[in-house]
Design an enzyme around this catalytic site. Structure first.
Site, mmCIF file in Angstrom:
data_model
loop_
_atom_site.group_PDB
_atom_site.id
_atom_site.type_symbol
_atom_site.label_atom_id
_atom_site.label_comp_id
_atom_site.label_asym_id
_atom_site.label_seq_id
_atom_site.Cartn_x
_atom_site.Cartn_y
_atom_site.Cartn_z
ATOM 1 N N GLN A 261 0.854 -1.185 0.000
ATOM 2 C CA GLN A 261 0.000 0.000 0.000
ATOM 3 C C GLN A 261 0.896 1.244 0.000
ATOM 4 O O GLN A 261 1.516 1.563 1.005
ATOM 5 C CB GLN A 261 -0.923 0.006 1.231
ATOM 6 C CG GLN A 261 -1.984 -1.083 1.177
ATOM 7 C CD GLN A 261 -2.699 -1.253 2.507
ATOM 8 O OE1 GLN A 261 -2.060 -1.333 3.554
ATOM 9 N NE2 GLN A 261 -4.020 -1.328 2.479
ATOM 10 N N ARG A 291 -17.118 6.373 3.277
ATOM 11 C CA ARG A 291 -16.317 6.243 4.492
ATOM 12 C C ARG A 291 -14.882 6.618 4.147
ATOM 13 O O ARG A 291 -14.251 5.996 3.295
ATOM 14 C CB ARG A 291 -16.371 4.805 4.999
ATOM 15 C CG ARG A 291 -15.389 4.463 6.115
ATOM 16 C CD ARG A 291 -15.382 2.954 6.319
ATOM 17 N NE ARG A 291 -14.384 2.506 7.280
ATOM 18 C CZ ARG A 291 -13.110 2.231 6.975
ATOM 19 N NH1 ARG A 291 -12.665 2.406 5.735
ATOM 20 N NH2 ARG A 291 -12.277 1.805 7.902
ATOM 21 N N ASP A 293 -11.384 6.416 4.593
ATOM 22 C CA ASP A 293 -10.480 5.469 5.245
ATOM 23 C C ASP A 293 -9.168 6.157 5.609
ATOM 24 O O ASP A 293 -8.564 6.853 4.796
ATOM 25 C CB ASP A 293 -10.213 4.293 4.304
ATOM 26 C CG ASP A 293 -9.259 3.283 4.898
ATOM 27 O OD1 ASP A 293 -9.627 2.651 5.896
ATOM 28 O OD2 ASP A 293 -8.140 3.150 4.369
ATOM 29 N N GLU A 335 -13.448 7.809 9.503
ATOM 30 C CA GLU A 335 -12.888 6.615 10.108
ATOM 31 C C GLU A 335 -11.577 7.035 10.765
ATOM 32 O O GLU A 335 -10.505 6.856 10.211
ATOM 33 C CB GLU A 335 -12.652 5.524 9.054
ATOM 34 C CG GLU A 335 -12.266 4.173 9.645
ATOM 35 C CD GLU A 335 -10.762 3.886 9.619
ATOM 36 O OE1 GLU A 335 -10.349 2.864 10.191
ATOM 37 O OE2 GLU A 335 -10.012 4.683 9.042
ATOM 38 N N ARG A 524 -8.188 -10.896 12.412
ATOM 39 C CA ARG A 524 -9.470 -10.230 12.177
ATOM 40 C C ARG A 524 -10.396 -11.053 11.280
ATOM 41 O O ARG A 524 -11.617 -10.862 11.316
ATOM 42 C CB ARG A 524 -9.240 -8.840 11.575
ATOM 43 C CG ARG A 524 -8.561 -7.873 12.532
ATOM 44 C CD ARG A 524 -8.196 -6.568 11.853
ATOM 45 N NE ARG A 524 -7.242 -6.787 10.769
ATOM 46 C CZ ARG A 524 -6.760 -5.813 10.006
ATOM 47 N NH1 ARG A 524 -7.148 -4.564 10.209
ATOM 48 N NH2 ARG A 524 -5.883 -6.087 9.046
#
Length: 649
Positions: A261, A291, A293, A335, A524
């Site tokens: 990323q 949203r 991020d 967020e 997660r």
């Protein structure tokens, strides 16, 4: 920003200079109603957009060029905006606080894990209507690298859907059908970074220096070392440091979260301009909420931690100004899973109209573990308030982990050591604390310090997994009560309640993620199971666990939607003299009131009737959940284990 420059006059001069060129570019449209609407909104919002972009880029020689191209992109997006969405823009301008209605209810999940693909999601619209959703958040569904892609948060193309899920046209059709059923589509705008397979990153890897400036690329460790002095590691186990060396291009790349990323360089106005175009594309596909991020990380400055910097706020405001011109019904959701003092700074009409409420989530779980509401009561008494034209999004859990984001100062005021208390909570919710009912997993655990965050489904963390394993009916009953207690709070405390889909039937942890090499290192995934529709079908059978949870939750939702006092955010915390009982007063716009009282223990709890009478019409209430009249003729009211009362005048 120069103190010698008169910005209002400069904005007017710039507008007068750019408008003829803009109109020349759209000469065939300037007599249309659509163009006149665009001009009206541009007249209203241009100065704000100019001031914000000048703060970010006013010292650059090419500032006006990028501003002009941004206006062209915005005009083109508006002219291409579907008529149905233009009608929605007009409707929302007449009802700007639509999202504060007591009828709002959100749901969130991954497309593939819930219904296979986007066409499957369309087939589930009747279920969303049955549950009562008015807001559906689909987790990242854009094209991303194969294998580990951070759950889709490494985007390779903002205009292509992951082919396994369908096409952009499938997404557009889903958005349209949802909107016609009164359900707003929510998507992620992942604007801090792209994947290393995005076309901009690929161009940079191929030697294009223009696209290299879309990211932070360094020839050696000199600058990364300087930045690293003040940066914190986000995922130290998976990705030590904030920079990744790429031997193929012989450069270091800024990668805050994962090596694949690449952080975007918003010091470059071309990045803002191009990301604004991507944002407007999503708006025209049909997203009604984006949203934002990782918005806290978007602006970088040497010598800082590069989190929550002032220009990160300016950046969000600038994106918001673009939206007000070209897609005004679109809302932003923050967020910002950061310190509570920083979370609230993003919540205002010029930045994010909606925001996750991570503090409430953390403190609800804290209160379940401790059986005390002191920290919850203390923090919510002054940290819940936000601008009246904004709204919290309240959730019990989400796709991410649970972090203990309470303020250490709040804890210290109550004699609680924040560091020690977080270690206790980690032990409790991983089942390591004696007597714990929870069955969660640690995420990013540091064995040396005990620091960790928690993964797990609502049902497993609330005790249902352990209770079913033991086969104890009393423990199963307590677990169901905990689940409904938490839902009763998020449905009534103020804002938009958000259900992580599957929790409405009590889905348990899915440990099979450990068999997938791409997911095994990320706990997660234990709380992101593939939805079992045979299990979901049991929701209508009252003899099953699924039926008990679903029917109880559906009843709470129906009562919420019939209670105008639950609209908006006005909430006042009440102390009823019992540290095991959380209470607050909701007041509607017409003066109607509901007093909420919640017992966070597995034991009965008394509250003084005299205290309760102070917040009602005297001795008589209607308890909305049971539908029964309640006469306060005795000295106390006794709450059953994990019982919640919604008391109306």
């Amino acid at each position: 920003m120069s103190t010698q420059l008169n910005l209002p006059k400069e904005a007017q001069r710039t507008f007068a200079r750019l408008l003829p060129r803009l109109e020349a570019e759209f000469a065939d449209a300037i007599e249309t109603d659509a163009w006149k609407t665009f001009r009206r909104r541009l007249d209203v919002h241009f100065d704000d957009l100019f001031f914000l972009l000048f703060e970010l880029y006013g010292d650059r020689y090419d500032f006006l060029y990028h501003l002009e191209r941004l206006l062209v992109e915005s005009a083109r997006a508006w002219m291409e905006r579907p008529e149905e969405l233009k009608a929605l823009d007009a409707q929302r301008e007449c009802d700007p606080l639509w999202y504060q209605s007591e009828k709002m209810l959100g749901g969130v999940y991954y497309v593939d894990l819930f219904a296979g693909d986007l066409q499957g999601m369309r087939a589930k619209i009747p279920y969303f209507k049955e549950l009562g959703l008015t807001y559906l958040h689909l987790m990242p569904l854009f094209k991303a690298p194969e294998g580990d892609n951070d759950g889709g948060y490494a985007v390779s193309d903002y205009r292509q859907v992951d082919p396994r899920l369908g096409t952009v046209e499938d997404l557009r059709l889903l958005a349209t059908e949802l909107r016609r059923e009164g359900i707003s589509l929510v998507l992620d705008f992942i604007f801090n970074h792209t994947s290393d397979e995005h076309r901009w990153a690929l161009a940079a890897q191929a030697g294009d220096e223009d696209y290299a400036e879309y990211y932070f690329l360094f020839p050696d460790r000199t600058m990364p070392d300087l930045y690293d002095r003040t940066l914190r590691e986000i995922f130290p186990d998976q990705h030590p440091g904030c920079f990744t060396y790429r031997p193929d291009i012989k450069r270091w790349v800024w990668t805050t979260f994962h090596s694949f990323q690449w952080d975007l360089n918003y010091h470059n106005p071309a990045v803002f301009r191009d990301m604004a175009a991507e944002m407007l594309f999503l708006a025209n596909v049909g997203a009604e909420v984006l949203r934002l991020d990782a918005l806290a990380f978007t602006w970088k400055e040497l010598g800082t931690n590069c989190e929550n910097l002032p220009k990160a706020h300016t950046l969000v405001r600038a994106f918001n100004a673009v939206v007000r011109i070209a897609a005004p019904s679109l809302l932003f959701k923050s967020e910002a899973i950061v310190h509570p003092d920083e979370v609230v700074r993003y919540i205002n009409a010029r930045e994010c109209q909606l925001s996750y409420n991570p503090l409430l989530m953390a403190l609800l779980w804290n209160s379940l573990a401790t059986r005390e509401v002191r920290l919850l009561r203390h923090s919510m008494s002054y940290r819940f308030a936000i601008p009246e034209d904004c709204s919290w999004v309240n959730y019990i859990r989400c796709h991410d982990d649970i972090g203990w984001t309470f303020d250490d100062g709040d804890a210290a005021a109550l004699g609680i050591n924040g560091y020690d208390h977080r270690r206790f909570l980690n032990a409790f919710y991983t089942g390591r604390f004696p007597g714990s009912f929870a069955r969660g997993l640690p995420f990013q655990e540091n064995p040396r310090t005990g620091d960790a965050r928690i993964s797990g489904t609502l049902a497993s963390l609330a005790g249902l997994e352990a209770a079913l394993h033991s086969g104890n009916p009393a423990e199963i009953d307590l677990a169901v009560r905990r689940i409904l207690l938490l839902n009763a709070i998020i449905l009534s405390i103020g804002g938009i309640p958000l259900i992580y889909l599957g929790d409405e039937v009590g889905v348990l942890n899915d440990y099979s993620y450990a068999d997938d090499p791409a997911r095994a290192g990320d706990s997660r995934w234990v709380h992101r199971p593939r939805i079992d529709w045979e299990q979901m079908a049991r929701r209508h059978d009252p003899t099953t666990i699924e039926g008990r949870i679903y029917s109880g939750l559906r009843h709470l939702i129906e009562v919420r939607k019939a209670t105008p006092a639950f609209a908006g955010n006005r909430m006042r915390v009440i102390h009823l003299g019992n540290d095991h009982v959380f209470a607050y007063l909701r007041t509607g716009s017409h003066g109607d009131r509901v007093l909420v009282i919640a017992n966070f223990t597995e034991h009965t709890q008394p509250v003084p009737a005299n205290e309760v009478r102070l917040y009602g019409a005297g001795y008589h209430f209607r308890e909305l959940i049971s539908g029964q009249e309640l006469a306060l003729t005795g000295e106390t009211i006794v709450l059953a284990p994990y019982q919640v009362l919604w008391l109306a005048d």
